[in-house]
Design an enzyme around this catalytic site. Structure first.
Site, PDB file in Angstrom:
ATOM      1  N   ALA A 238       0.834  -1.208   0.000  1.00 61.06           N
ATOM      2  CA  ALA A 238       0.000   0.000   0.000  1.00 61.06           C
ATOM      3  C   ALA A 238       0.866   1.254   0.000  1.00 61.06           C
ATOM      4  CB  ALA A 238      -0.926  -0.017   1.209  1.00 61.06           C
ATOM      5  N   GLU A 359      -0.698   4.642   6.701  1.00 64.05           N
ATOM      6  CA  GLU A 359       0.342   3.790   6.102  1.00 64.05           C
ATOM      7  C   GLU A 359       1.728   4.177   6.618  1.00 64.05           C
ATOM      8  OE1 GLU A 359      -0.400   1.248   4.819  1.00 64.05           O
ATOM      9  OE2 GLU A 359      -2.413   1.515   3.993  1.00 64.05           O
ATOM     10  N   THR A 361       3.115   6.859   9.761  1.00 66.49           N
ATOM     11  CA  THR A 361       3.164   8.331   9.820  1.00 66.49           C
ATOM     12  C   THR A 361       4.532   8.790   9.301  1.00 66.49           C
ATOM     13  OG1 THR A 361       4.102   8.430  12.042  1.00 66.49           O
ATOM     14  CG2 THR A 361       1.698   8.306  11.898  1.00 66.49           C
TER      15      THR A 361
HETATM   16  C1  FAD Z   1      -8.682   8.671   6.626  1.00 66.74           C
HETATM   17  C2  FAD Z   1      -7.908   7.544   7.247  1.00 66.74           C
HETATM   18  C3  FAD Z   1      -8.022   6.259   6.740  1.00 66.74           C
HETATM   19  C4  FAD Z   1      -7.329   5.191   7.326  1.00 66.74           C
HETATM   20  N1  FAD Z   1      -7.457   3.905   6.791  1.00 66.74           N
HETATM   21  C5  FAD Z   1      -6.831   2.853   7.406  1.00 66.74           C
HETATM   22  C6  FAD Z   1      -7.011   1.496   6.922  1.00 66.74           C
HETATM   23  O1  FAD Z   1      -7.691   1.258   5.930  1.00 66.74           O
HETATM   24  N2  FAD Z   1      -6.422   0.472   7.594  1.00 66.74           N
HETATM   25  C7  FAD Z   1      -5.670   0.705   8.708  1.00 66.74           C
HETATM   26  O2  FAD Z   1      -5.169  -0.259   9.306  1.00 66.74           O
HETATM   27  N3  FAD Z   1      -5.473   1.982   9.188  1.00 66.74           N
HETATM   28  C8  FAD Z   1      -6.040   3.052   8.569  1.00 66.74           C
HETATM   29  N4  FAD Z   1      -5.866   4.339   9.070  1.00 66.74           N
HETATM   30  C9  FAD Z   1      -5.177   4.499  10.380  1.00 66.74           C
HETATM   31  C10 FAD Z   1      -3.761   5.033  10.295  1.00 66.74           C
HETATM   32  O3  FAD Z   1      -2.898   4.049   9.759  1.00 66.74           O
HETATM   33  C11 FAD Z   1      -3.339   5.493  11.719  1.00 66.74           C
HETATM   34  O4  FAD Z   1      -4.095   6.645  12.028  1.00 66.74           O
HETATM   35  C12 FAD Z   1      -1.847   5.752  11.811  1.00 66.74           C
HETATM   36  O5  FAD Z   1      -1.126   4.552  11.812  1.00 66.74           O
HETATM   37  C13 FAD Z   1      -1.464   6.534  13.081  1.00 66.74           C
HETATM   38  O6  FAD Z   1      -1.991   5.918  14.210  1.00 66.74           O
HETATM   39  P1  FAD Z   1      -2.799   6.789  15.287  1.00 66.74           P
HETATM   40  O7  FAD Z   1      -3.828   7.594  14.571  1.00 66.74           O
HETATM   41  O8  FAD Z   1      -3.239   5.849  16.349  1.00 66.74           O
HETATM   42  O9  FAD Z   1      -1.744   7.818  15.844  1.00 66.74           O
HETATM   43  P2  FAD Z   1      -0.653   7.596  17.056  1.00 66.74           P
HETATM   44  O10 FAD Z   1       0.020   6.267  16.892  1.00 66.74           O
HETATM   45  O11 FAD Z   1      -1.364   7.910  18.323  1.00 66.74           O
HETATM   46  O12 FAD Z   1       0.371   8.731  16.697  1.00 66.74           O
HETATM   47  C14 FAD Z   1       0.157  10.115  17.026  1.00 66.74           C
HETATM   48  C15 FAD Z   1       1.458  10.880  16.770  1.00 66.74           C
HETATM   49  O13 FAD Z   1       2.526  10.339  17.562  1.00 66.74           O
HETATM   50  C16 FAD Z   1       3.611   9.957  16.743  1.00 66.74           C
HETATM   51  N5  FAD Z   1       4.230   8.727  17.260  1.00 66.74           N
HETATM   52  C17 FAD Z   1       3.605   7.569  17.644  1.00 66.74           C
HETATM   53  N6  FAD Z   1       4.512   6.658  18.031  1.00 66.74           N
HETATM   54  C18 FAD Z   1       5.736   7.241  17.889  1.00 66.74           C
HETATM   55  C19 FAD Z   1       7.076   6.815  18.122  1.00 66.74           C
HETATM   56  N7  FAD Z   1       7.357   5.576  18.569  1.00 66.74           N
HETATM   57  N8  FAD Z   1       8.074   7.669  17.868  1.00 66.74           N
HETATM   58  C20 FAD Z   1       7.822   8.911  17.399  1.00 66.74           C
HETATM   59  N9  FAD Z   1       6.584   9.382  17.157  1.00 66.74           N
HETATM   60  C21 FAD Z   1       5.557   8.556  17.408  1.00 66.74           C
HETATM   61  C22 FAD Z   1       2.995   9.710  15.363  1.00 66.74           C
HETATM   62  O14 FAD Z   1       3.958   9.848  14.326  1.00 66.74           O
HETATM   63  C23 FAD Z   1       1.920  10.786  15.316  1.00 66.74           C
HETATM   64  O15 FAD Z   1       2.498  12.006  14.908  1.00 66.74           O
HETATM   65  C24 FAD Z   1      -6.513   5.424   8.468  1.00 66.74           C
HETATM   66  C25 FAD Z   1      -6.378   6.744   8.970  1.00 66.74           C
HETATM   67  C26 FAD Z   1      -7.058   7.798   8.365  1.00 66.74           C
HETATM   68  C27 FAD Z   1      -6.878   9.194   8.915  1.00 66.74           C
END
Ligand code: FAD
Length: 380
Positions: A238, A359, A361
């Site tokens: 992806a 996919e 961050t």
């Molecule tokens: C419109 C949309 C569609 C999506 N579709 C899918 C899908 O089809 N399938 C799927 O599985 N997911 C999907 N997602 C989910 C997406 O993959 C997650 O939102 C993403 O992985 C981030 O996870 P979180 O939102 O829990 O953020 P968090 O993990 O809470 O992260 C928040 C912030 O903290 C930072 N952070 C977290 N951990 C660390 C670290 N260890 N070191 C440094 N910085 C860190 C991140 O970079 C980010 O800036 C979708 C999201 C959106 C917005």
């Protein structure tokens, strides 16, 4: 070796292909790109602004995606088109030049749903699901073995296409490690709800999947993979498509800004005649070329079987970052008009905020690359 003098080279390259990248593509690749570009121009662009505003996904286009062979395009057999990775990437670029939501639909279907069945499914699962899917769709979730079945419990958040898919590929913890399951819509205990009030990817369905004592026959488990390799390899697929797609969104923003700058008159001259506006356009054009070259080399490596996930991180991170910057610069070239839905730039800019996060961050890709070049993990 003889050199051809630069002066003898032909005309100035076109503004939208400064490096003649076109020249690096095969005839088949150009044909796929042009077909998808025409489809986006004729079928997506006229309706996508309204869908974005209404917060709806253009479901009516799904049969047309299928007819064009866009669903599972890079998979071979089982009713899929079997094209190379560069063709798939070019298709993503053209789709995202329309809207990131449209590209998301196609890449989630192809890379997160069809690819795991293709790569890790039994022959029976492939025969049953792939032709239908080509025609038509985190880890607290756990699965417990119970006789001939598994009992799934948990929730999956932020799942693109979640409530409109006939089958979901769900990765869950089991006593034997992480396993993939095919969960059919209508299975008792499986429900979905949509996430509302999104200000990004509005023309895309994003859902939560809920599993409550949901009984899945053991035959629906993907037999050929166990552990994180399964979900991670789908994410690689992806993310590869996103590296291309982001270049498509950037291209649209740049083209719109370029056209606008040449026709908008201020102080009796087109704003394209001002040095600062030209500088913005030059940065956009240069970043576009760089993004496309990264994506193309990624595709060539993938087709040769030489692609490493770190290389995908380099391209996903760079191309989405630069596409976002391009969208912001392009918006400023349009002045106030840039914030309306009459032009596609703010729509792309908002969409790209999601693409920046999903996919992997931007931060996580930074850490992956950091680990690769220093040999030290900053995230374990
Ligand atoms: C419109 C949309 C569609 C999506 N579709 C899918 C899908 O089809 N399938 C799927 O599985 N997911 C999907 N997602 C989910 C997406 O993959 C997650 O939102 C993403 O992985 C981030 O996870 P979180 O939102 O829990 O953020 P968090 O993990 O809470 O992260 C928040 C912030 O903290 C930072 N952070 C977290 N951990 C660390 C670290 N260890 N070191 C440094 N910085 C860190 C991140 O970079 C980010 O800036 C979708 C999201 C959106 C917005």
């Amino acid at each position: 070796m003889a050199h051809t003098p630069v002066e003898r080279q032909a005309q100035v390259p076109p503004a939208t292909d400064l490096y003649n990248i076109d020249h690096l593509l095969s005839e088949e690749e150009r044909m796929v790109r042009d077909t998808v570009r025409k489809f986006v121009r004729e079928r997506v662009l006229p309706i996508i602004g309204e869908h974005f505003e209404a917060g709806t996904f253009p479901r009516e286009l799904v049969p047309e995606f299928a007819e064009l062979g866009l669903l599972g395009m890079h998979l071979d057999g089982y009713g899929c088109a079997g094209l190379n990775a560069v063709c798939y990437g070019l298709a993503c670029q053209e789709l995202e030049a329309g809207d990131s939501g449209v590209r998301s639909f196609v890449s989630v279907q192809g890379s997160l749903a069809m690819f795991p069945i293709y790569a890790f499914g039994s022959e029976e699962q492939k025969q049953r699901w792939l032709p239908r899917m080509a025609r038509a769709g985190s880890m607290r979730t756990s699965a417990r073995r119970d006789g001939d079945s598994y009992i799934l419990n948990g929730t999956k958040m932020w799942i693109t296409n979640g409530s409109i898919a006939d089958v979901a590929v769900v990765w869950a913890r089991t006593e034997e490690g992480i396993r993939g399951f095919l969960v059919e819509r209508g299975t008792p205990g499986f429900t979905t709800s949509n996430i509302h009030q999104k200000l990004s990817l509005r023309a895309s369905v994003t859902s939560e999947l809920h599993f409550e004592d949901c009984r899945i026959p053991a035959a629906n488990m993907l037999p050929n993979v166990r552990g994180m390799r399964g979900p991670l390899s789908c994410l690689n697929e992806a993310r590869y498509g996103i590296a291309w797609g982001a270049a498509g969104a950037a291209r649209t923003c740049y083209e719109v800004a370029l056209d606008y700058a040449k026709s908008r008159i201020q102080f009796s001259q087109p704003i394209a005649s001002f040095q600062l506006v030209q500088q913005k356009l030059v940065i956009m054009a240069t970043e576009l070329v760089k993004a496309q070259l990264l994506a193309l080399q990624l595709g060539r490596l993938k087709d040769e079987g030489l692609l490493h996930p770190v290389q995908i991180s380099v391209a996903k991170r760079n191309n989405v970052r630069e596409a976002l910057k391009t969208a912001r610069e392009a918006r400023s070239v349009l002045g106030a008009n840039g914030i309306t839905l009459e032009y596609p730039i703010s729509r792309h800019m908002n969409n790209l905020e999601s693409v920046f996060t999903y996919e992997g961050t931007d931060d996580i890709h930074t850490l992956i690359i950091g680990q690769a070049i220093t040999g030290i993990s900053a995230f374990s």
